[in-house]
Design a protein around this motif. Structure first.
Motif, PDB file in Angstrom:
ATOM      1  N   PRO A  56       0.787  -1.483  -0.024  1.00 23.86           N
ATOM      2  CA  PRO A  56       0.164  -0.006  -0.503  1.00 23.86           C
ATOM      3  C   PRO A  56       0.932   1.333  -0.290  1.00 23.86           C
ATOM      4  O   PRO A  56       1.281   1.277   0.536  1.00 23.86           O
ATOM      5  N   TYR A  57       0.461   2.677  -0.651  1.00 27.54           N
ATOM      6  CA  TYR A  57       1.332   3.514  -0.778  1.00 27.54           C
ATOM      7  C   TYR A  57       1.590   4.148   0.505  1.00 27.54           C
ATOM      8  O   TYR A  57       3.811   4.387   0.723  1.00 27.54           O
ATOM      9  N   MET A  58       0.838   3.792   0.990  1.00 27.00           N
ATOM     10  CA  MET A  58       0.962   3.976   2.468  1.00 27.00           C
ATOM     11  C   MET A  58       2.423   4.356   3.635  1.00 27.00           C
ATOM     12  O   MET A  58       2.516   4.669   4.326  1.00 27.00           O
ATOM     13  N   VAL A  59       2.762   2.663   2.893  1.00 27.18           N
ATOM     14  CA  VAL A  59       3.858   2.599   3.842  1.00 27.18           C
ATOM     15  C   VAL A  59       5.322   3.197   3.459  1.00 27.18           C
ATOM     16  O   VAL A  59       6.004   3.922   4.711  1.00 27.18           O
ATOM     17  N   HIS A  60       5.416   4.204   2.018  1.00 23.59           N
ATOM     18  CA  HIS A  60       5.752   5.214   2.058  1.00 23.59           C
ATOM     19  C   HIS A  60       6.276   6.700   2.734  1.00 23.59           C
ATOM     20  O   HIS A  60       7.320   6.636   3.517  1.00 23.59           O
ATOM     21  N   PRO A  61       4.890   6.760   3.004  1.00 20.86           N
ATOM     22  CA  PRO A  61       5.529   8.052   3.512  1.00 20.86           C
ATOM     23  C   PRO A  61       4.936   7.792   5.502  1.00 20.86           C
ATOM     24  O   PRO A  61       6.030   8.404   5.761  1.00 20.86           O
ATOM     25  N   LEU A  83       2.177  13.457   5.252  1.00 16.55           N
ATOM     26  CA  LEU A  83       1.539  13.981   4.450  1.00 16.55           C
ATOM     27  C   LEU A  83       2.223  14.745   3.116  1.00 16.55           C
ATOM     28  O   LEU A  83       1.755  15.288   1.619  1.00 16.55           O
ATOM     29  N   HIS A  84       3.560  14.057   2.500  1.00 16.21           N
ATOM     30  CA  HIS A  84       4.189  15.030   1.974  1.00 16.21           C
ATOM     31  C   HIS A  84       3.820  15.055   0.659  1.00 16.21           C
ATOM     32  O   HIS A  84       4.255  15.473  -0.854  1.00 16.21           O
ATOM     33  N   ASP A  85       2.902  13.585   0.483  1.00 18.74           N
ATOM     34  CA  ASP A  85       2.999  12.944  -1.132  1.00 18.74           C
ATOM     35  C   ASP A  85       1.291  13.602  -1.564  1.00 18.74           C
ATOM     36  O   ASP A  85       0.541  12.838  -2.403  1.00 18.74           O
ATOM     37  N   THR A  86       0.592  14.054  -0.789  1.00 20.90           N
ATOM     38  CA  THR A  86      -1.104  14.134  -1.127  1.00 20.90           C
ATOM     39  C   THR A  86      -1.267  15.225  -1.530  1.00 20.90           C
ATOM     40  O   THR A  86      -2.071  14.790  -3.046  1.00 20.90           O
ATOM     41  N   ALA A 150      14.415  12.867   4.334  1.00 19.68           N
ATOM     42  CA  ALA A 150      13.938  11.468   3.894  1.00 19.68           C
ATOM     43  C   ALA A 150      13.394  10.595   2.758  1.00 19.68           C
ATOM     44  O   ALA A 150      13.543   9.139   2.835  1.00 19.68           O
ATOM     45  N   ASP A 151      12.234  11.492   2.273  1.00 20.48           N
ATOM     46  CA  ASP A 151      12.046  10.799   1.145  1.00 20.48           C
ATOM     47  C   ASP A 151      12.321  10.155   0.497  1.00 20.48           C
ATOM     48  O   ASP A 151      12.529   8.901   0.191  1.00 20.48           O
ATOM     49  N   ARG A 152      13.870  10.944   0.261  1.00 22.50           N
ATOM     50  CA  ARG A 152      15.085  10.477  -0.677  1.00 22.50           C
ATOM     51  C   ARG A 152      16.056   9.151  -0.187  1.00 22.50           C
ATOM     52  O   ARG A 152      15.860   8.487  -0.768  1.00 22.50           O
ATOM     53  N   HIS A 154      13.880   6.617   1.519  1.00 22.10           N
ATOM     54  CA  HIS A 154      13.744   5.397   1.286  1.00 22.10           C
ATOM     55  C   HIS A 154      12.759   5.295  -0.204  1.00 22.10           C
ATOM     56  O   HIS A 154      13.520   4.359  -0.194  1.00 22.10           O
ATOM     57  N   ASN A 155      12.799   6.133  -0.848  1.00 23.89           N
ATOM     58  CA  ASN A 155      12.934   5.295  -2.217  1.00 23.89           C
ATOM     59  C   ASN A 155      14.406   4.898  -2.595  1.00 23.89           C
ATOM     60  O   ASN A 155      14.072   3.551  -3.906  1.00 23.89           O
ATOM     61  N   MET A 156      15.328   5.653  -2.385  1.00 26.39           N
ATOM     62  CA  MET A 156      16.574   4.775  -2.942  1.00 26.39           C
ATOM     63  C   MET A 156      16.635   3.457  -1.593  1.00 26.39           C
ATOM     64  O   MET A 156      17.415   2.526  -2.048  1.00 26.39           O
TER      65      MET A 156
HETATM   66 MN    MN Z   1       7.411  10.322  -0.878  1.00 28.34          MN
END
Ligand code: MN
Length: 733
Positions: A56-61, A83-86, A150-152, A154-156
């Motif tokens: 689920p997407y929410m795992v990322h935020p 909320l960063h991707d909402t 922090a976003d980057r 987790h994406n990495m």
């Molecule tokens: Mn993000």
């Protein structure tokens, strides 16, 4: 097994409860209502979305926010993390976030959203620094960068799920843009992990080989570090220095860079192994250094005091390298707890929740941090003031815009698309006819904003306008525009000067063809002109008279014709002919006086009418009325258009032809002439005839009258119309 019955939704819940516990331990006294609300709003917004991994997407935020929680960031940061991707990916609007979570959270979410829209990847190494600056310039709250990092991160960490081309692009961007920003902000821990993850994707072979090699030595290295650590602990304890000692191995990407840069093997990397001593005070840092040097022999030139002289990113530590047990080199870093935290977390350390330690000291340090950051760019006027609101403008003098291909162009604030065009290439600037910003046409005076994607519309043969000089902000654009304008004006002047001389020769009955090149050059140098071209230009600009030049060329032949030459005043020129030897004195060319001008036959403009000049081939500048139908066609050759204006304080008149249709009755001519007399307009010629074309019962009077300007003509025409029996008045040419 419980995991079998726990669905994907529960993974989200699990992560949230982990977050909840974490923040409650760190901040037992805080109110987490808003954090929970952020979780609910984000989960609802992302509920139908999945990551590429299938989760689920929410795992990322949630993971991003966990990273932020581990950094002990404040609640604004944590709510932003959730909320960063909402706003970017769901129907949630920024207004709604502002309403529900307040201005600060809305500002941070907006900042992160804006950064997400940028494509920062750059193939050019020298572009990278510009991209990093641009990114920082777009941020008005440094917490935006912290959330973005922090976003980057987790994406990495989850990059393995993406296709290979995207892995490459994201890893490259991380290595070139985000890791150096983390470094600048002193966030050593995030930087290290971002670099190692990028390295893994960008150089899979080298990375795998290096990891294999490190792994093969691991046991040996760990034994060495343990032994060394133990000895250090014993020695420090004996001296009564409280300390925590950690063994560490240099990170893979750092090792790789060092090996590549110094062309050495892994066994030659002397700081591969390091011990870190964390003690309680600066005094004990130096004391510990003494203990180490007393026990092991220091390697000369490897002692660095970053406590006395911190690195630009405020990193502080004592570094030394010693010959350890078995003659093996080992780096030792010595620092206080505070310095350690700063080395690991950098600027983020200043947002840390510190119970009972919320005094001015914390804020002071924050200001010092940003002052330092700013000094790195030297451009903030009053850092303290900006910082008090946590807002930053790190590059107030610059604006960063993109080409459609993603190249960053750095310009001064308020620069226009014209500056942008000249920054790309002079040809692009010169032929610029319009611009699109983010896909929309904008006026050329538009002020570029950070992150604008600018597309310049060009048309070959187009030349810059003088008006641009008032708009452009860069000296490059200004100089190029001036250069082109001067060059074209000179070319026009040369052409006109040449024709002027030829015409003068014809009038004098002399063939210019009989004059040798040597004679021409001799005369040119008499006038101080190096080349014939310069003399032509000077003639075109009206600096010299063509007659004088001709006299110098052919003194004996010109004697007779010149004495007979008609005086301009005695013989007024007919319409459509140049009216005087030095050109038409009543019109002048804007910006360069005394070019040869004449009024065009087709429209014969008079004073007061809008006029435009057109450089003819051979007759100087033809001046048309802007209403002239020929103008439209002529103006296709824009480069031959030239601005002209009516010269002031000249009492010359213009012959104007009019046709007057009247009833055929006695006294008409008499009335007409008295009207013209009253308006002080002389009649040059007059011809009356029966009006055959309009039914035969009237008369038509064909007159040429002397008119000073447009206003006088209007008065005359109106007066004539008021004469009883006048049916119509028409201006003809
Ligand atoms: Mn993000």
């Amino acid at each position: 097994m419980s995991t079998d019955v726990v669905g994907p939704a529960s993974l989200v819940e699990q992560l949230y409860s982990e977050l909840d516990q974490k923040v409650r331990v760190l901040r037992p006294k805080d109110d987490f209502t808003q954090l929970e609300k952020a979780y609910r709003v984000a989960s609802e917004a992302h509920k139908d979305q999945k990551r590429v991994s299938g989760e689920p997407y929410m795992v990322h935020p949630l993971n991003v926010t966990l990273i932020l929680a581990d950094m002990q960031m404040d609640l604004v940061c944590l709510e932003t993390g959730l909320l960063h991707d909402t706003v970017e990916d769901t129907r949630v609007s920024l207004d709604q976030i502002r309403k529900d979570f307040g201005e600060e959270v809305a500002r941070c979410v907006d900042g992160v959203t804006k950064l997400s829209k940028l494509h920062l990847y750059s193939r050019e190494e020298r572009q990278a620094e510009s991209v990093r600056k641009m990114l920082l310039a777009m941020v008005n709250d440094i917490r935006v960068i912290i959330v973005k990092l922090a976003d980057r991160l987790h994406n990495m960490r989850t990059l393995q799920f993406l296709p290979r081309d995207r892995q490459q692009r994201i890893a490259q961007e991380t290595l070139e843009i985000y890791a150096p920003i983390a470094h600048r902000l002193g966030m050593g821990k995030i930087r290290g992990e971002l670099e190692d993850l990028s390295f893994q994707y960008l150089e899979p072979d080298a990375s795998a080989e290096l990891v294999r090699e490190i792994e093969s030595q691991r046991q040996q290295n760990e034994e060495f570090l343990n032994k060394m650590r133990h000895e250090v602990e014993v020695n420090l304890a004996r001296e009564g220095i409280p300390a925590r000692v950690e063994g560490r191995m240099k990170r893979a990407y750092s090792i790789f860079q060092k090996m590549k840069r110094q062309k050495i093997g892994l066994d030659q990397v002397y700081d591969l192994l390091a011990l870190r001593i964390v003690t309680d005070s600066v005094k004990n840092c130096y004391a510990a250094l003494g203990v180490i040097h007393n026990e092991w022999h220091p390697i000369p030139g490897r002692i660095k005091d970053f406590i006395a002289i911190p690195r630009p990113n405020l990193y502080q530590s004592l570094h030394t390298s010693v010959m350890g047990p078995g003659g093996r080199a080992c780096e030792v870093q010595i620092r206080t707890e505070e310095m350690h935290r700063l080395a690991e977390e950098g600027i983020a350390a200043h947002w840390k929740y510190k119970e009972g330690k919320k005094g001015p000291g914390v804020d002071d340090q924050r200001v010092i941090w940003l002052r330092q950051l700013v000094e790195w760019q030297k451009e903030l006027h009053d850092p303290g003031e900006f910082m008090s609101t946590l807002k930053v403008d790190l590059y107030p003098e610059e604006v960063y815009a993109f080409t459609p291909m993603g190249k960053v162009i750095v310009l001064p604030r308020d620069a226009t698309p014209i500056d942008f065009a000249y920054a790309i290439h002079s040809d692009v600037g010169n032929t610029c006819v319009g611009a699109k910003v983010n896909g929309r046409i904008v006026p050329l005076k538009y002020s570029l904003k950070n992150g604008d994607v600018v597309e310049i519309l060009t048309q070959s043969g187009h030349l810059p306008s003088k008006d641009w000089l008032a708009i452009v902000k860069t000296s490059k654009a200004r100089n190029k525009i001036k250069h082109v304008i001067n060059t074209t004006e000179r070319a026009k002047a040369i052409e006109i000067g040449q024709k002027y001389l030829e015409r003068e020769a014809r009038r004098a009955g002399v063939g210019l063809s009989r004059i040798t090149k040597a004679d021409l050059e001799r005369v040119a140098s008499d006038y101080g002109c190096g080349k014939m071209e310069d003399l032509h230009a000077a003639l075109g600009y009206g600096k010299f008279s063509a007659r004088q030049v001709l006299q110098k060329l052919l003194p004996e032949q010109l004697e007779v014709p010149l004495t007979e030459a008609p005086k301009p005043a005695a013989q007024p020129a007919a319409p459509g002919q140049p009216s005087a030897l030095t050109g038409d004195l009543v019109i002048k060319v804007k910006g360069c006086d005394d070019l040869l001008v004449y009024r065009a036959k087709c429209c014969n403009p008079i004073r007061g009418e809008g006029i435009v000049g057109y450089v003819t081939r051979g007759k100087g500048i033809a001046v048309h009325s802007t209403n002239c139908p020929n103008v439209q066609n002529l103006m296709y050759e824009v480069e031959r258009k030239i601005d002209v204006e009516w010269a002031r304080a000249v009492t010359e008149t213009f012959p104007v032809k009019v046709m007057i249709y009247t009833d055929d009755r006695p006294g008409m001519l008499n009335q007409l002439t008295s009207v013209l007399f009253a308006e002080q307009s002389d009649i040059r010629s007059l011809e009356a005839s029966a009006d055959d074309k309009r039914g035969g019962d009237g008369a038509v009077i064909d007159m040429t009258i002397e008119i000073r300007d447009k206003k006088q003509l209007e008065r005359v025409v109106n007066a004539v119309r008021r004469i009883s029996g006048v049916r119509d008045v028409e201006r003809t040419q």
